[in-house]
Design an enzyme around this catalytic site. Structure first.
Site, mmCIF file in Angstrom:
data_model
loop_
_atom_site.group_PDB
_atom_site.id
_atom_site.type_symbol
_atom_site.label_atom_id
_atom_site.label_comp_id
_atom_site.label_asym_id
_atom_site.label_seq_id
_atom_site.Cartn_x
_atom_site.Cartn_y
_atom_site.Cartn_z
ATOM 1 N N LYS A 218 -3.469 1.743 -5.837
ATOM 2 C CA LYS A 218 -3.624 2.705 -5.953
ATOM 3 C C LYS A 218 -2.666 4.212 -6.257
ATOM 4 O O LYS A 218 -3.577 4.194 -7.726
ATOM 5 C CB LYS A 218 -2.823 4.009 -4.008
ATOM 6 C CG LYS A 218 -2.876 5.398 -4.411
ATOM 7 C CD LYS A 218 -2.443 5.924 -3.261
ATOM 8 C CE LYS A 218 -0.817 6.351 -3.207
ATOM 9 N NZ LYS A 218 -0.664 7.690 -3.642
ATOM 10 N N ASN A 219 -1.065 3.463 -6.618
ATOM 11 C CA ASN A 219 -0.802 4.660 -7.899
ATOM 12 C C ASN A 219 -1.315 3.367 -9.160
ATOM 13 O O ASN A 219 -0.509 4.282 -10.221
ATOM 14 C CB ASN A 219 0.969 4.123 -7.378
ATOM 15 C CG ASN A 219 1.447 4.784 -5.880
ATOM 16 O OD1 ASN A 219 0.583 5.722 -5.603
ATOM 17 N ND2 ASN A 219 2.396 4.632 -5.670
ATOM 18 N N CYS B 256 5.746 19.685 -2.246
ATOM 19 C CA CYS B 256 4.686 18.996 -1.118
ATOM 20 C C CYS B 256 6.048 18.178 0.243
ATOM 21 O O CYS B 256 6.949 18.465 -0.173
ATOM 22 C CB CYS B 256 4.455 17.093 -1.723
ATOM 23 S SG CYS B 256 4.974 15.548 -2.083
ATOM 24 N N ARG C 254 9.755 17.650 -6.323
ATOM 25 C CA ARG C 254 8.507 17.205 -7.167
ATOM 26 C C ARG C 254 7.975 18.257 -8.663
ATOM 27 O O ARG C 254 6.904 18.914 -8.887
ATOM 28 C CB ARG C 254 7.229 16.689 -6.611
ATOM 29 C CG ARG C 254 7.893 15.724 -5.436
ATOM 30 C CD ARG C 254 6.833 15.119 -5.066
ATOM 31 N NE ARG C 254 6.111 13.768 -5.512
ATOM 32 C CZ ARG C 254 5.256 13.055 -5.107
ATOM 33 N NH1 ARG C 254 4.035 12.994 -3.799
ATOM 34 N NH2 ARG C 254 4.894 12.151 -5.410
ATOM 35 N N ASP D 150 9.210 4.164 -1.877
ATOM 36 C CA ASP D 150 7.831 4.330 -0.860
ATOM 37 C C ASP D 150 8.320 3.334 0.399
ATOM 38 O O ASP D 150 6.964 3.056 0.872
ATOM 39 C CB ASP D 150 6.803 4.004 -1.807
ATOM 40 C CG ASP D 150 6.042 5.270 -2.435
ATOM 41 O OD1 ASP D 150 6.304 6.224 -2.917
ATOM 42 O OD2 ASP D 150 5.184 4.865 -3.056
ATOM 43 N N ARG E 53 -4.887 8.593 2.691
ATOM 44 C CA ARG E 53 -4.802 9.078 1.594
ATOM 45 C C ARG E 53 -4.619 7.366 0.622
ATOM 46 O O ARG E 53 -4.697 7.374 -0.832
ATOM 47 C CB ARG E 53 -3.586 9.667 1.560
ATOM 48 C CG ARG E 53 -4.189 11.355 1.218
ATOM 49 C CD ARG E 53 -3.163 11.936 1.043
ATOM 50 N NE ARG E 53 -3.136 11.890 -0.383
ATOM 51 C CZ ARG E 53 -1.299 12.458 -0.858
ATOM 52 N NH1 ARG E 53 -0.550 12.847 -0.377
ATOM 53 N NH2 ARG E 53 -0.544 12.657 -2.354
#
Ligand code: UD1
Length: 418
Positions: free
Chosen positions: A22-23, A117, A122, A307, A399
């Site tokens: 994803k990233n 968030c 962030r 993460d 997500r």
């Protein structure tokens, strides 16, 4: 809203295929804005964040078509708008990644200012400071970042006080079409940055130093576009590895890249997992014993990814012994702790350190995910807990994890989405 119902206590066994990262996919799809011609990206995970970015690019006039479930073609030849609107940016902070490409190629960008968030402030100050150094004029008006430059951006010497993945990506993309040389000092070194850089090089960019903390980018007039295959998702791989370390069993991860996972594999080996790997697969086994408690501290790559912190927290709750988990990247990334405590976990948090005392087992409960990795931590907790766990907040999971429920079920977990 869907939820996951898990009956815990089953071991995981079998083979699972890891999706594209994803990233890495998000910046690479954003980079399509830099290219004059057709861009074709494969191994793109099927995720809500990717859908959000595609909606954003399409809203700006990028021609987007899916050639199959995991391949996307994009053409940004005829842009109709340079605006990333609030309703899309608020869904996904990574939308900020269109700022650098828009400015570099079209001389203007209007991007909704990303708010805070769940996991922390962030800020995007490093993105803006770097673009200003490259000659952009940037104002924040009515909740939008309005950026423009006269003619082209110009190359600049940029130094980051701390390591930012997103700022490195945004500035590297912008620098590709700037006049002259840009140097980014203290750049992020994550595999996703390397993948983006290799993709840009394939499309005609001149980038040196990928994987090091000093990136040197020589601006070119145009990027042609072309093909790129996204790297495997190292956090998804780490999630499955942590899950099997918690439940016991033996799984093979296909389409994984062990060279991106040294820190994670080292820590999981320390807990007692047996791990072997080939160039693109990993075998992990945890049989006949409980995991040992192991301290961790998150750090920019090649350190242990932030993460993975929530996942290690979940594992530690049922490990033998006491450990300390230190979060150094985000200031509010322990939202999963309260929910794990509702399942019986013994955790106390002081400042940015969680102290976890391993217990015999968790018990099932109804729990709510607050963010993407917290949701995966609660799923792991549900897989080991005795009885039934219901995980709410699947919109966070979707997500970033492609079919996590189906993949876990195929490994023997008793898990259904309702
Ligand atoms: C990316 C990843 C995310 C991962 C994070 C850290 C994507 C889409 N997301 O997020 O999964 O957890 O890297 O590995 O790739 N910061 C500032 N000013 C800035 C930019 C960042 O202060 O201008 C701070 C952040 O608040 C944070 C730290 O720097 O405390 C690291 O953030 P950053 O590396 O930028 O994370 P993201 O790119 O947002």
């Amino acid at each position: 809203m869907s939820k996951l119902v898990i009956n815990g206590g089953k071991q995981l066994n079998g083979e699972v295929s890891i999706s594209g990262s994803k990233n890495a996919a998000l910046p690479i799809l954003s980079a399509s804005l830099l290219a004059e011609g057709l861009v074709s990206v494969s191994n793109v995970p099927k995720l809500q964040d990717v859908e959000t970015l595609i909606d954003l690019l399409a809203a700006m006039g990028v021609n987007v078509s899916r050639t199959d479930d995991h391949s996307i073609e994009l053409n940004a030849a005829n842009l109709t708008s340079h605006t990333a609107p609030y309703h899309l940016v608020k869904k996904m902070r990574a939308s900020i990644l269109v700022l650098g490409p828009l400015l570099a190629r079209f001389g203007q960008a209007n991007v909704s200012f990303p708010g805070g968030c769940a996991i922390g402030n962030r800020s995007v100050d490093m993105h803006l400071e770097g673009l200003r150094a490259m000659g952009a004029s940037i104002n924040i008006e009515h909740g939008y970042i309005r950026a423009e430059c006269v003619g082209q951006l110009r190359g600049a010497e940029i130094y980051h006080d701390s390591v930012s993945v997103g700022a490195t990506e945004n500035l590297m993309m912008a620098a590709c079409l700037a006049r002259g040389q840009t140097v980014i000092h203290n750049a992020a070194r994550e595999p996703e940055i390397v993948d983006l850089g290799e993709c840009l090089i394939r499309w005609g960019a001149k980038v040196k130093g990928l994987g090091s903390s000093k990136l040197v980018i020589e601006g070119v007039k145009t990027l042609s576009g072309g093909f790129h295959r996204v790297i495997p998702d190292r956090i998804e791989a780490g999630t499955f590895m942590t899950a099997v370390t918690a439940t016991g069993g033996r799984i093979k991860l296909a389409n994984a890249d062990p060279s991106h996972l040294y820190a994670v594999m080292k820590k999981l080996r320390d807990t007692g997992a047996r791990i072997t790997s080939n160039r693109n697969s990993i075998l992990i086994e945890m049989s006949g014993k409980k995991s040992k408690a192991v301290d961790i501290k998150t750090a920019p790559y090649p350190g242990l990814p932030t993460d993975m912190q929530a996942l290690f927290t979940a594992l530690s709750t049922i490990s033998v012994g006491t450990c300390f988990l230190e979060e150094t990247i985000f200031e509010n990334r322990f939202m999963h702790v309260q929910e794990l405590k509702r399942m019986g976990a013994d955790i106390s948090v002081k400042d940015n350190i969680a102290r976890v005392v391993g217990i015999q087992n968790l018990y099932g409960a109804e729990v709510m995910a607050s963010d993407l990795r917290a949701s995966a931590a609660l799923i792991i907790a549900g897989l080991v807990a005795s009885g039934k766990t219901t995980v709410f907040g699947m919109e966070h999971t979707d997500r970033g994890y492609e079919n996590i429920d189906l993949k876990l079920a195929s490994l023997g977990a008793d898990i259904v989405r309702i």
